[in-house]
Design an enzyme around this catalytic site. Sequence first.
Site, mmCIF file in Angstrom:
data_model
loop_
_atom_site.group_PDB
_atom_site.id
_atom_site.type_symbol
_atom_site.label_atom_id
_atom_site.label_comp_id
_atom_site.label_asym_id
_atom_site.label_seq_id
_atom_site.Cartn_x
_atom_site.Cartn_y
_atom_site.Cartn_z
ATOM 1 N N PHE A 239 42.314 -27.570 47.134
ATOM 2 C CA PHE A 239 43.213 -26.294 46.882
ATOM 3 C C PHE A 239 43.520 -25.440 45.958
ATOM 4 C CE2 PHE A 239 47.798 -25.687 45.643
ATOM 5 C CZ PHE A 239 48.638 -25.004 46.489
ATOM 6 N N ASP B 1 38.294 -27.862 39.070
ATOM 7 C CA ASP B 1 39.763 -27.908 39.170
ATOM 8 C C ASP B 1 40.541 -28.749 38.604
ATOM 9 O OD1 ASP B 1 42.565 -27.653 39.504
ATOM 10 O OD2 ASP B 1 42.370 -25.925 41.523
ATOM 11 N N LYS C 59 49.144 -27.978 35.778
ATOM 12 C CA LYS C 59 51.011 -29.470 35.709
ATOM 13 C C LYS C 59 51.143 -30.029 34.338
ATOM 14 C CE LYS C 59 49.993 -29.577 41.028
ATOM 15 N NZ LYS C 59 50.728 -29.688 41.152
HETATM 16 C C1 LIG Z 1 44.226 -29.384 42.070
HETATM 17 C C2 LIG Z 1 45.210 -27.625 42.280
HETATM 18 N N1 LIG Z 1 44.862 -26.392 41.716
HETATM 19 C C3 LIG Z 1 45.651 -25.235 42.199
HETATM 20 C C4 LIG Z 1 47.321 -25.799 41.900
HETATM 21 C C5 LIG Z 1 47.881 -25.106 41.609
HETATM 22 O O1 LIG Z 1 49.290 -24.940 40.735
HETATM 23 P P1 LIG Z 1 50.409 -24.781 40.793
HETATM 24 O O2 LIG Z 1 51.185 -25.184 41.091
HETATM 25 O O3 LIG Z 1 50.791 -24.664 39.288
HETATM 26 O O4 LIG Z 1 49.897 -22.907 41.115
HETATM 27 C C6 LIG Z 1 47.721 -27.121 42.240
HETATM 28 C C7 LIG Z 1 49.131 -27.430 43.056
HETATM 29 O O5 LIG Z 1 48.929 -28.381 43.798
HETATM 30 C C8 LIG Z 1 46.938 -28.522 42.614
HETATM 31 O O6 LIG Z 1 46.867 -29.127 42.379
#
Ligand SMILES: Cc1ncc(COP(=O)(O)O)c(C=O)c1O
Length: 391
Positions: free
Chosen positions: A134, A219, A248
């Site tokens: 994700f 990520d 986050k």
């Molecule tokens: C690993 C990871 N990358 C990217 C995101 C996307 O972040 P945002 O919701 O701030 O766009 C998330 C959100 O849950 C995430 O867990």
Amino acid sequence: MIREQTTARERAALMRNYGRYPVEFVRGEGAWLYDPADRGYLDLMSGISMINTGHCHPAVVAAIREQAGVLINTSNLYYTDPMIALAEWIRDTSMGGRVFFCNSGAEASEAAIKLARKHGGPERTEFVSLENGFHGRTMGALALTGQPDKQEAFRPLMPGVRYVPRNDGDALRAAVGERTCAIAIEIVQGECGVHPLDDEFVHLARTLADDSGALLIVDEIQTGMSRTGPLYAYQDVGIEPDIMCLAKSLGGGVPIGAITARPGIDDTFQPGDHGSTFAGSPLACAAALAAARVLADPVLQQHVRTEGSRFLTGLQGLVDDGLATAARGRGLMCAIDLPDDRGGQVVIDMLDRGFLVNNTSARTVRFLPPLVVTGDDLASALVALRAVLSA
Ligand SMILES: Cc1ncc(COP(=O)(O)O)c(C=O)c1O
């Protein structure tokens, strides 16, 4: 509880893209959230790892108050000190390279995609990412997110992404080639139910990137800011990313995202290549710097490791007693698999008892408490969970 009219007003005013739980919050403190009747709920989700400091951490509140009275935002056309100070902090705690600021995780993924594409040039336009990973819901980030159910309504996606099952070294070897500009991974896949990558697989991704001339994007949007114990989860694996994404918990609750790239790659963007109006605002950066100093405290990191391992032992006890089929975790990022499809009901039953958890699927329940949560609070959550699963 929810105040009268709240659900009706929400239904009439907000688009329908969220399913909300039947509770309204009006204030938070540490690991606790309070409804309008001042009933406390133990937050075992931290806004999906967005407020690792706990709610309204005094250092973050003080930094926001102070900065809000001085300068909230101006523009990336000018110099501001909080932005530079936060970039220095990220640079000095990670790979030693420069930083780009944005406002969210998805925006961090988009920035990483554009940086990798520009670095790769016209011959390297493909990405390799992981099935069930994700990276966000904007179009580029969604293309890296290897989950067809989330992508389906939005095809055609950004082309040229190959998806590989996590921990499948042969598939990764087969997917990476001379047209790959980057491999994108999470060290622990969070959104699909807390699945850590094997260290060997992460090392293989590093080696394949080096050998093929691709970049390795890590990520850390969910795993970062001491969630798994170290400040960034890659630091426990013994590799360095070429690009790291943060968001986050970086902001202590205030929206901010960032990417940093290794020296030599961090000069890929030139003026005009990328940008964002709000990004790097004095307010967000002052909040983030305060949060970062809280979260990088070695005493807190040791607390995460100790309490995380104790909590995981408790979850494993549920497996041993046949109430769950698997328990996984790194630090305070944990999940259990259930023997049946009761995940949604478990969340509701836990809510009724005053605990906030979430299910990543019908069979998996996830726990991401604020890092300041006490051992006693986690023990009480385990008692409630056992009761719910035994019912
Ligand atoms: C690993 C990871 N990358 C990217 C995101 C996307 O972040 P945002 O919701 O701030 O766009 C998330 C959100 O849950 C995430 O867990």
